[in-house]
Design a protein around this motif. Structure first.
Motif, PDB file in Angstrom:
ATOM      1  N   ASP A   1     -12.429  78.806 -17.873  1.00 21.15           N
ATOM      2  CA  ASP A   1     -11.962  77.770 -18.787  1.00 21.15           C
ATOM      3  C   ASP A   1     -10.874  78.326 -19.690  1.00 21.15           C
ATOM      4  O   ASP A   1     -11.051  79.349 -20.344  1.00 21.15           O
ATOM      5  CB  ASP A   1     -13.138  77.257 -19.628  1.00 21.15           C
ATOM      6  CG  ASP A   1     -12.741  76.087 -20.514  1.00 21.15           C
ATOM      7  OD1 ASP A   1     -11.852  75.312 -20.108  1.00 21.15           O
ATOM      8  OD2 ASP A   1     -13.308  75.948 -21.616  1.00 21.15           O
ATOM      9  N   GLY A   2      -9.737  77.654 -19.709  1.00 20.68           N
ATOM     10  CA  GLY A   2      -8.615  78.095 -20.526  1.00 20.68           C
ATOM     11  C   GLY A   2      -7.784  79.192 -19.909  1.00 20.68           C
ATOM     12  O   GLY A   2      -6.836  79.667 -20.534  1.00 20.68           O
ATOM     13  N   GLN A   3      -8.118  79.617 -18.691  1.00 26.56           N
ATOM     14  CA  GLN A   3      -7.357  80.660 -18.006  1.00 26.56           C
ATOM     15  C   GLN A   3      -6.654  80.083 -16.777  1.00 26.56           C
ATOM     16  O   GLN A   3      -6.867  78.930 -16.405  1.00 26.56           O
ATOM     17  CB  GLN A   3      -8.286  81.793 -17.568  1.00 26.56           C
ATOM     18  CG  GLN A   3      -9.105  82.421 -18.681  1.00 26.56           C
ATOM     19  CD  GLN A   3     -10.017  83.518 -18.159  1.00 26.56           C
ATOM     20  OE1 GLN A   3      -9.652  84.298 -17.277  1.00 26.56           O
ATOM     21  NE2 GLN A   3     -11.226  83.588 -18.690  1.00 26.56           N
ATOM     22  N   LEU A   4      -5.822  80.900 -16.158  1.00 29.43           N
ATOM     23  CA  LEU A   4      -5.191  80.507 -14.916  1.00 29.43           C
ATOM     24  C   LEU A   4      -6.269  80.255 -13.871  1.00 29.43           C
ATOM     25  O   LEU A   4      -7.173  81.068 -13.683  1.00 29.43           O
ATOM     26  CB  LEU A   4      -4.248  81.616 -14.425  1.00 29.43           C
ATOM     27  CG  LEU A   4      -3.566  81.356 -13.066  1.00 29.43           C
ATOM     28  CD1 LEU A   4      -2.611  80.171 -13.186  1.00 29.43           C
ATOM     29  CD2 LEU A   4      -2.812  82.598 -12.610  1.00 29.43           C
ATOM     30  N   GLN A   5      -6.198  79.117 -13.210  1.00 28.63           N
ATOM     31  CA  GLN A   5      -7.199  78.735 -12.216  1.00 28.63           C
ATOM     32  C   GLN A   5      -6.523  78.627 -10.845  1.00 28.63           C
ATOM     33  O   GLN A   5      -6.065  77.564 -10.445  1.00 28.63           O
ATOM     34  CB  GLN A   5      -7.854  77.407 -12.602  1.00 28.63           C
ATOM     35  CG  GLN A   5      -8.594  77.495 -13.923  1.00 28.63           C
ATOM     36  CD  GLN A   5      -9.111  76.148 -14.403  1.00 28.63           C
ATOM     37  OE1 GLN A   5      -8.522  75.118 -14.146  1.00 28.63           O
ATOM     38  NE2 GLN A   5     -10.219  76.156 -15.101  1.00 28.63           N
TER      39      GLN A   5
ATOM     40  N   ASN B   1     -20.457  77.265 -13.145  1.00 27.60           N
ATOM     41  CA  ASN B   1     -20.231  78.575 -13.763  1.00 27.60           C
ATOM     42  C   ASN B   1     -18.795  79.061 -13.615  1.00 27.60           C
ATOM     43  O   ASN B   1     -18.243  79.652 -14.548  1.00 27.60           O
ATOM     44  CB  ASN B   1     -21.199  79.597 -13.175  1.00 27.60           C
ATOM     45  CG  ASN B   1     -22.627  79.376 -13.647  1.00 27.60           C
ATOM     46  OD1 ASN B   1     -22.867  78.677 -14.626  1.00 27.60           O
ATOM     47  ND2 ASN B   1     -23.589  79.952 -12.936  1.00 27.60           N
ATOM     48  N   ILE B   2     -18.177  78.840 -12.454  1.00 27.38           N
ATOM     49  CA  ILE B   2     -16.804  79.327 -12.287  1.00 27.38           C
ATOM     50  C   ILE B   2     -15.854  78.559 -13.193  1.00 27.38           C
ATOM     51  O   ILE B   2     -14.888  79.118 -13.727  1.00 27.38           O
ATOM     52  CB  ILE B   2     -16.344  79.265 -10.809  1.00 27.38           C
ATOM     53  CG1 ILE B   2     -15.013  80.011 -10.636  1.00 27.38           C
ATOM     54  CG2 ILE B   2     -16.208  77.831 -10.329  1.00 27.38           C
ATOM     55  CD1 ILE B   2     -15.054  81.477 -11.028  1.00 27.38           C
ATOM     56  N   ASN B   3     -16.121  77.268 -13.418  1.00 29.23           N
ATOM     57  CA  ASN B   3     -15.297  76.504 -14.347  1.00 29.23           C
ATOM     58  C   ASN B   3     -15.472  76.999 -15.773  1.00 29.23           C
ATOM     59  O   ASN B   3     -14.518  77.023 -16.557  1.00 29.23           O
ATOM     60  CB  ASN B   3     -15.637  75.012 -14.248  1.00 29.23           C
ATOM     61  CG  ASN B   3     -14.996  74.343 -13.045  1.00 29.23           C
ATOM     62  OD1 ASN B   3     -13.814  74.523 -12.778  1.00 29.23           O
ATOM     63  ND2 ASN B   3     -15.772  73.574 -12.310  1.00 29.23           N
ATOM     64  N   LYS B   4     -16.674  77.396 -16.134  1.00 26.42           N
ATOM     65  CA  LYS B   4     -16.911  77.938 -17.472  1.00 26.42           C
ATOM     66  C   LYS B   4     -16.221  79.284 -17.647  1.00 26.42           C
ATOM     67  O   LYS B   4     -15.588  79.552 -18.669  1.00 26.42           O
ATOM     68  CB  LYS B   4     -18.414  78.091 -17.718  1.00 26.42           C
ATOM     69  CG  LYS B   4     -19.164  76.782 -17.929  1.00 26.42           C
ATOM     70  CD  LYS B   4     -20.634  77.047 -18.197  1.00 26.42           C
ATOM     71  CE  LYS B   4     -21.400  75.754 -18.444  1.00 26.42           C
ATOM     72  NZ  LYS B   4     -22.854  76.010 -18.679  1.00 26.42           N
TER      73      LYS B   4
ATOM     74  N   SER C   1     -10.195  70.065 -18.140  1.00 23.95           N
ATOM     75  CA  SER C   1      -9.577  69.926 -16.824  1.00 23.95           C
ATOM     76  C   SER C   1     -10.166  70.996 -15.912  1.00 23.95           C
ATOM     77  O   SER C   1      -9.879  72.178 -16.064  1.00 23.95           O
ATOM     78  CB  SER C   1      -8.053  70.114 -16.928  1.00 23.95           C
ATOM     79  OG  SER C   1      -7.447  70.019 -15.657  1.00 23.95           O
ATOM     80  N   TYR C   2     -11.018  70.579 -14.977  1.00 18.97           N
ATOM     81  CA  TYR C   2     -11.711  71.515 -14.107  1.00 18.97           C
ATOM     82  C   TYR C   2     -11.008  71.605 -12.755  1.00 18.97           C
ATOM     83  O   TYR C   2     -10.754  70.600 -12.105  1.00 18.97           O
ATOM     84  CB  TYR C   2     -13.164  71.095 -13.922  1.00 18.97           C
ATOM     85  CG  TYR C   2     -13.973  71.129 -15.193  1.00 18.97           C
ATOM     86  CD1 TYR C   2     -13.836  72.181 -16.086  1.00 18.97           C
ATOM     87  CD2 TYR C   2     -14.861  70.121 -15.507  1.00 18.97           C
ATOM     88  CE1 TYR C   2     -14.562  72.233 -17.257  1.00 18.97           C
ATOM     89  CE2 TYR C   2     -15.602  70.156 -16.678  1.00 18.97           C
ATOM     90  CZ  TYR C   2     -15.447  71.220 -17.551  1.00 18.97           C
ATOM     91  OH  TYR C   2     -16.172  71.265 -18.709  1.00 18.97           O
ATOM     92  N   ALA C   3     -10.759  72.828 -12.329  1.00 13.55           N
ATOM     93  CA  ALA C   3     -10.056  73.028 -11.063  1.00 13.55           C
ATOM     94  C   ALA C   3     -10.998  72.995  -9.881  1.00 13.55           C
ATOM     95  O   ALA C   3     -10.594  72.665  -8.774  1.00 13.55           O
ATOM     96  CB  ALA C   3      -9.313  74.363 -11.094  1.00 13.55           C
ATOM     97  N   TYR C   4     -12.250  73.337 -10.090  1.00 14.71           N
ATOM     98  CA  TYR C   4     -13.177  73.520  -8.974  1.00 14.71           C
ATOM     99  C   TYR C   4     -14.291  72.486  -9.044  1.00 14.71           C
ATOM    100  O   TYR C   4     -14.890  72.280 -10.102  1.00 14.71           O
ATOM    101  CB  TYR C   4     -13.752  74.944  -9.003  1.00 14.71           C
ATOM    102  CG  TYR C   4     -12.665  75.985  -9.191  1.00 14.71           C
ATOM    103  CD1 TYR C   4     -11.789  76.308  -8.158  1.00 14.71           C
ATOM    104  CD2 TYR C   4     -12.493  76.611 -10.427  1.00 14.71           C
ATOM    105  CE1 TYR C   4     -10.780  77.235  -8.339  1.00 14.71           C
ATOM    106  CE2 TYR C   4     -11.478  77.541 -10.614  1.00 14.71           C
ATOM    107  CZ  TYR C   4     -10.624  77.848  -9.570  1.00 14.71           C
ATOM    108  OH  TYR C   4      -9.618  78.755  -9.754  1.00 14.71           O
ATOM    109  N   GLU C   5     -14.544  71.842  -7.926  1.00 20.04           N
ATOM    110  CA  GLU C   5     -15.501  70.745  -7.891  1.00 20.04           C
ATOM    111  C   GLU C   5     -16.471  70.938  -6.735  1.00 20.04           C
ATOM    112  O   GLU C   5     -16.164  71.610  -5.755  1.00 20.04           O
ATOM    113  CB  GLU C   5     -14.757  69.416  -7.753  1.00 20.04           C
ATOM    114  CG  GLU C   5     -13.855  69.129  -8.957  1.00 20.04           C
ATOM    115  CD  GLU C   5     -12.856  68.023  -8.672  1.00 20.04           C
ATOM    116  OE1 GLU C   5     -12.704  67.643  -7.492  1.00 20.04           O
ATOM    117  OE2 GLU C   5     -12.238  67.549  -9.633  1.00 20.04           O
TER     118      GLU C   5
END
Length: 367
Positions: free
Chosen positions: A200-204, A194-197, A156-160
């Motif tokens: 990943d798994g942290q608060l976004q 890169n920001i999604n990586k 689940s990616y927050a940034y696109e």
């Protein structure tokens, strides 16, 4: 045989035990079970999506604590608060309560994982509950459980990557199509990836919220989060050649007050972006700072004036020019000043003026 059975009953004087047939649920019960399965399926999906999309208290806190007047604009004392931003200039972009930008091609992508998970869980529960009525429903429950597990495993990616608000050749001749393709589709996309990586798994948090703490979070977040926000801001701050308009009356007056004239402002802005003034890679900004006045500043790499601890004037940005080589080298090679001078032809003054009005109320652009 019925006749033989009758004779035997008459001879014995008692009834023979009849052969009992296993009876399943009535037609009404079967229909009721099916309806319950459908309701459970829909409610499970909707509930899961709602929980996934709902903002947390920490995410809503910056909105509740936002300044209400220009007197609380960010200054050099390290204080900076954000309020609910003005609507996105492109109506095809929508923002949810987390402040994330959802391009048309990816609207709903954030809830897709939750939807798959909800559908799988609801199907599994409803079908298993009715398994006694039909082996087929039991099999459906097993499939639903598998679908739920797959949904849980989906990223689940927050940034696109924000799509360009204009065609690739719309900024010609100031910025050529080849540069725009290379810059947006490769460099900008790399920062998004890169920001999604990194998170990943942290608060976004929202991209805007992330800017404030980007430097404190470390070099990876600083570079990638700044790279995504700065490029979004840069694209929105430009318009097709001849369509950008002119500064609003209010902004023009503020420019005259701060710099003497629009020509003097443009000259100082260009000077701040020369290789001597800003060696290497970076950005040049026009900001509204603590006293509500305009100022020109520049930042290295992917830093911006919203970041705590930034090397430069901290404030709310309303205009920027990317002076990384990849922004101009295909057309201008080493001639950065020529690129900056041509760039004025595609500045979106209508958007800059709107950002200026918001900045006077303490609102930072959400991109």
């Amino acid at each position: 045989h019925p006749s033989l059975r009758a004779v035997m009953i008459a001879a014995s004087g008692r009834h023979l035990p009849s052969r009992r047939r296993r009876r399943g649920p009535t037609r009404t019960a079967s229909m009721l079970l099916a309806a319950m399965a459908v309701v459970a399926l829909g409610c499970g999906a909707a509930l899961t999506i709602g929980i996934e999309s709902w903002p947390s208290a920490s995410q809503l806190a910056p909105l509740a604590e936002a300044p209400a007047s220009a007197s609380s604009l960010p200054g050099n004392d390290g204080s900076l608060a954000f309020v609910v931003p003005s609507p996105h200039p492109d109506p095809s972009h929508q923002h949810n309560l987390r402040g994330r930008t959802l391009p048309p091609s990816t609207q709903g992508a954030e809830s897709a994982r939750a939807g798959v998970l909800g559908i799988g869980v609801a199907t599994g529960v409803a079908a298993t509950a009715a398994a006694w009525a039909s082996p087929v429903l039991f099999a459906a429950g097993v499939v639903g459980a598998i679908v739920g597990l797959v949904g849980k495993a989906l990223p689940s990616y927050a940034y696109e990557l924000m799509p360009l608000p204009y065609a690739y050749d719309a900024l010609e001749p100031a910025i050529d199509s080849a540069t725009l393709h290379f810059h947006h589709d490769n460099h900008h996309q790399t920062y998004v990836t890169n920001i999604n990586k990194v998170l990943d798994g942290q608060l976004q948090p929202s991209l805007l919220e992330l800017q404030r703490s980007a430097i404190e979070r470390g070099p990876e977040v600083r570079l990638s989060a700044g790279g995504v926000y700065n490029h979004n801001f840069y694209w929105l701050g430009m318009a097709p050649t001849g369509a950008g308009g002119a500064p609003s009356t209010k902004l023009a007056a503020a420019i005259d007050q701060a710099f003497g004239s629009i020509d003097e402002f443009m000259a100082r802005f260009e000077a701040a972006g020369t290789p001597v003034a800003r060696p290497g890679s970076g950005w040049v900004w026009l900001v509204v700072h603590g006293d509500g006045k305009l100022a020109i500043t520049s930042t290295p790499n992917q830093d911006n004036p919203l970041m705590d601890g930034v090397d430069g004037i901290r404030g709310i940005p309303i205009l920027t020019c990317d002076v990384w080589e990849h922004a101009y080298y295909l057309k201008y090679q080493y001639r950065r000043p020529a690129y900056m001078k041509a760039w004025w032809d595609v500045v979106n003054w209508q958007q800059v003026s709107a950002w200026y009005d918001d900045a006077l109320e303490g609102k930072a652009p959400i991109c």
